[in-house]
Structures are given as structure tokens and as C-alpha cells.
Design a protein around this motif. Structure first.
Motif, PDB file in Angstrom:
ATOM      1  N   UNK A 226       0.829  -1.207   0.000  1.00  0.00           N
ATOM      2  CA  UNK A 226       0.000   0.000   0.000  1.00  0.00           C
ATOM      3  C   UNK A 226       0.862   1.256   0.000  1.00  0.00           C
ATOM      4  N   UNK A 227       1.936   1.231   0.780  1.00  0.00           N
ATOM      5  CA  UNK A 227       2.832   2.387   0.823  1.00  0.00           C
ATOM      6  C   UNK A 227       3.496   2.648  -0.511  1.00  0.00           C
ATOM      7  N   UNK A 228       3.882   1.580  -1.219  1.00  0.00           N
ATOM      8  CA  UNK A 228       4.509   1.721  -2.529  1.00  0.00           C
ATOM      9  C   UNK A 228       3.525   2.305  -3.533  1.00  0.00           C
ATOM     10  N   UNK A 229       2.304   1.796  -3.531  1.00  0.00           N
ATOM     11  CA  UNK A 229       1.287   2.297  -4.456  1.00  0.00           C
ATOM     12  C   UNK A 229       0.964   3.760  -4.176  1.00  0.00           C
ATOM     13  N   UNK A 230       0.871   4.125  -2.907  1.00  0.00           N
ATOM     14  CA  UNK A 230       0.590   5.506  -2.522  1.00  0.00           C
ATOM     15  C   UNK A 230       1.694   6.443  -2.985  1.00  0.00           C
ATOM     16  N   UNK A 231       2.932   5.979  -2.878  1.00  0.00           N
ATOM     17  CA  UNK A 231       4.075   6.780  -3.323  1.00  0.00           C
ATOM     18  C   UNK A 231       4.033   6.990  -4.832  1.00  0.00           C
ATOM     19  N   UNK A 232       3.698   5.948  -5.582  1.00  0.00           N
ATOM     20  CA  UNK A 232       3.653   6.039  -7.039  1.00  0.00           C
ATOM     21  C   UNK A 232       2.647   7.066  -7.525  1.00  0.00           C
ATOM     22  N   UNK A 233       1.523   7.151  -6.858  1.00  0.00           N
ATOM     23  CA  UNK A 233       0.467   8.063  -7.274  1.00  0.00           C
ATOM     24  C   UNK A 233       0.886   9.527  -7.177  1.00  0.00           C
ATOM     25  N   UNK A 234       1.915   9.802  -6.411  1.00  0.00           N
ATOM     26  CA  UNK A 234       2.381  11.178  -6.217  1.00  0.00           C
ATOM     27  C   UNK A 234       3.311  11.643  -7.335  1.00  0.00           C
ATOM     28  N   UNK A 235       3.879  10.717  -8.102  1.00  0.00           N
ATOM     29  CA  UNK A 235       4.913  11.065  -9.067  1.00  0.00           C
ATOM     30  C   UNK A 235       4.324  11.714 -10.322  1.00  0.00           C
ATOM     31  N   UNK A 236       5.027  12.715 -10.807  1.00  0.00           N
ATOM     32  CA  UNK A 236       4.638  13.389 -12.045  1.00  0.00           C
ATOM     33  C   UNK A 236       4.892  12.469 -13.237  1.00  0.00           C
ATOM     34  N   UNK A 237       3.987  12.503 -14.204  1.00  0.00           N
ATOM     35  CA  UNK A 237       4.121  11.670 -15.390  1.00  0.00           C
ATOM     36  C   UNK A 237       4.273  12.548 -16.626  1.00  0.00           C
ATOM     37  N   UNK A 238       5.329  12.297 -17.392  1.00  0.00           N
ATOM     38  CA  UNK A 238       5.529  13.046 -18.634  1.00  0.00           C
ATOM     39  C   UNK A 238       4.518  12.630 -19.686  1.00  0.00           C
ATOM     40  N   UNK A 239       4.006  11.413 -19.592  1.00  0.00           N
ATOM     41  CA  UNK A 239       3.027  10.915 -20.547  1.00  0.00           C
ATOM     42  C   UNK A 239       1.634  10.952 -19.928  1.00  0.00           C
ATOM     43  N   UNK A 240       0.729  11.667 -20.561  1.00  0.00           N
ATOM     44  CA  UNK A 240      -0.630  11.780 -20.030  1.00  0.00           C
ATOM     45  C   UNK A 240      -1.406  10.477 -20.193  1.00  0.00           C
ATOM     46  N   UNK A 241      -0.932   9.587 -21.082  1.00  0.00           N
ATOM     47  CA  UNK A 241      -1.636   8.336 -21.319  1.00  0.00           C
ATOM     48  C   UNK A 241      -1.009   7.149 -20.581  1.00  0.00           C
ATOM     49  N   UNK A 242      -0.017   7.411 -19.745  1.00  0.00           N
ATOM     50  CA  UNK A 242       0.672   6.333 -19.043  1.00  0.00           C
ATOM     51  C   UNK A 242      -0.257   5.633 -18.064  1.00  0.00           C
ATOM     52  N   UNK A 243      -0.377   4.325 -18.212  1.00  0.00           N
ATOM     53  CA  UNK A 243      -1.196   3.501 -17.327  1.00  0.00           C
ATOM     54  C   UNK A 243      -0.265   2.715 -16.400  1.00  0.00           C
ATOM     55  N   UNK A 244      -0.499   2.809 -15.103  1.00  0.00           N
ATOM     56  CA  UNK A 244       0.298   2.081 -14.115  1.00  0.00           C
ATOM     57  C   UNK A 244      -0.516   0.885 -13.630  1.00  0.00           C
ATOM     58  N   UNK A 245       0.006  -0.314 -13.837  1.00  0.00           N
ATOM     59  CA  UNK A 245      -0.663  -1.539 -13.436  1.00  0.00           C
ATOM     60  C   UNK A 245       0.122  -2.161 -12.286  1.00  0.00           C
ATOM     61  N   UNK A 246      -0.552  -2.364 -11.174  1.00  0.00           N
ATOM     62  CA  UNK A 246       0.112  -2.890  -9.983  1.00  0.00           C
ATOM     63  C   UNK A 246      -0.384  -4.310  -9.733  1.00  0.00           C
ATOM     64  N   UNK A 247       0.503  -5.295  -9.869  1.00  0.00           N
ATOM     65  CA  UNK A 247       0.130  -6.693  -9.716  1.00  0.00           C
ATOM     66  C   UNK A 247       0.289  -7.153  -8.271  1.00  0.00           C
ATOM     67  N   UNK A 248      -0.406  -8.216  -7.920  1.00  0.00           N
ATOM     68  CA  UNK A 248      -0.240  -8.814  -6.606  1.00  0.00           C
ATOM     69  C   UNK A 248       1.132  -9.504  -6.546  1.00  0.00           C
ATOM     70  N   UNK A 249       1.675  -9.542  -5.333  1.00  0.00           N
ATOM     71  CA  UNK A 249       2.977 -10.205  -5.150  1.00  0.00           C
ATOM     72  C   UNK A 249       2.832 -11.696  -5.444  1.00  0.00           C
TER      73      UNK A 249
END
Length: 249
Positions: A226-249
């Protein structure tokens, strides 16, 4: 078989196009002279590999099964393995750097970029220790030398606890490098533990990939997901169409 006999065997097969060497051991140095070789796959225990007259080689998968020892590293001071390795790979299209081979490439004085750009290299996969500054620097050299890279896969290599506590600040200190990832569209990151150097790389990636379409992340364990996913959401993206897919461990 002696090393020179094996090298001569390959050299005496000038029409050889594909070569696979699995669990390769017994030779400390491997020299390949194969003018028509297009596909090369090797995994094993060796100290050195050199390509000679392999100008049409386009697909390479190479894995070093044991970590480079400190005494071997000391003998390589000043000599860049990156420069030597790529000197006869003019038409490389797909490269897989497995196990500990990136540590081998990082030996010597790692250049900021290779002398020539590898315009045909579009797929790169590597196993990397994000806590190792020299491995990060070697990876960055490959990125800067591959302007048409469209697909990238990076698998995090676990580190011992002492080095893990130190960490590397390479991607934090180099948060923007001009003309990196300009054509990158698909990225897969696996075995991610959520340590700071890994997060710094993800931040660097998202900020410097203007046409990125998909970033897939698979953590090493469920701890801290959860902490990793929360951190990722804060990052600026140069690509407006970039999709971030988070898989289960």
C-alpha cells in the motif's frame, strides 16, 4: 575441451546463425568469432566474454550465474567492460542481461554513454541491484545509448542487508537526463521491494518517458504494498496516457 579448441570450433562454422550455451562452465574466457551469428544465448560461470566479427548478431541473452568477485573487480580497474562488450554488436535489437551480468558490465570506468548509438536496440531486459551505484550507472549508459528503446524490463536483484541500508542515490541525483526514454512505451518492473532507490528510478522513469503507455509493477512480497502504491500516485508523469498496473505479489 580447451578454450582455444572451442573457439576454433565456432570459427570453423562460418554459417552458424544460432548458438545456445546453457550451464556453461569450465572456461574463464570466451571469445566468439562468428560472422553470420544472429542469435546467442548463454548462461553459466565465466570471467569474460568477447565478440569478434559478430556484426549481424541481433538477439543476445547472457547470464552470469555467480557474482563478480572483488579480486576480479580489482583486475578490471580502468577498463570498461561496457565498451568492450558492445564493440562488435552494431545491429543488436534485443538484449537480455541476466543474473549478475550487469555487475560484470559495470566493471571499470563506466562511460556516460557508448561511443555510438544503438539505433536498432528496441528491447532491453536486465536484472539489476538498485542499491549498487555502478550498476545503475551502467544501466543509465545503456539507456542513453539506445534512443529507440520501446520496451524495457527490469528485475530487482536482492541485496544483502548491509548494502541495502546504505542504498544508492544515483536516480535521485540524476532525476533528469536529456533524451532518455523518448520512445519508450512499455515497461515491466518485477521483484520490487519498495526501497528508496527503486522508487527513485520509478520517479525518474515516469518523468522522462513522454510516450509511455504502460508501466507494470510486480512487488517481491505483500509487505508495504500500500505504501509503494501511494508513493507512485504522487509522481509526475511526462506521458498523459501512461497507465500504471500494480500486480499482486
Amino acid at each position: 575441451m580447451r578454450e582455444d579448441a572451442f573457439e576454433n570450433l565456432i570459427a570453423w562454422c562460418p554459417l552458424l546463425e544460432r548458438l545456445t550455451l546453457m550451464n556453461f562452465e569450465g572456461f574463464s574466457h570466451l571469445k566468439l568469432k562468428a560472422p553470420n551469428l544472429q542469435f546467442f544465448d548463454i548462461g553459466g560461470d565465466f570471467e569474460d566474454v568477447t565478440f569478434v566479427d559478430t556484426k549481424v548478431l541481433s538477439i543476445v541473452s547472457i547470464g552470469l550465474y555467480i557474482s563478480v568477485e572483488s579480486d576480479f573487480s580489482a583486475r578490471q580497474k580502468g577498463t570498461s567492460n561496457l565498451l568492450k562488450f558492445f564493440s562488435c554488436l552494431h545491429h543488436i535489437q534485443r538484449l537480455e542481461v541476466q543474473s549478475y551480468f550487469l555487475k560484470y558490465l559495470a566493471l571499470g570506468n563506466v562511460p556516460a554513454r557508448l561511443p555510438v548509438k544503438y539505433l536498432e536496440l528496441n528491447y532491453l531486459s536486465m536484472r539489476i541491484n538498485f542499491n549498487d551505484t555502478k550498476e545503475n550507472k551502467a544501466a543509465c549508459c545503456l539507456f542513453r545509448s539506445s534512443p529507440n528503446l520501446t520496451e524495457l524490463e527490469m528485475l530487482a536483484l536482492p541485496d544483502d542487508e548491509s548494502n541495502a541500508r546504505l542504498g544508492s542515490k544515483f536516480w535521485e541525483e540524476n532525476n533528469h537526463i536529456e533524451s532518455v526514454f523518448q520512445n519508450l512505451r512499455v515497461v515491466r518492473l518485477a521483484d520490487i521491494a519498495g526501497i528508496r532507490p527503486e522508487l527513485d528510478f520509478m520517479k525518474f522513469l515516469l518523468a522522462n518517458a513522454p510516450v509511455l503507455e504502460k508501466l507494470t509493477i510486480k512487488p517481491a512480497s505483500v509487505d508495504g504494498e500500500f505504501g509503494l502504491l501511494k508513493e507512485l500516485l504522487r509522481y509526475r508523469r511526462a506521458s498523459v496516457q501512461a497507465e500504471v498496473i500494480y500486480l499482486d505479489a
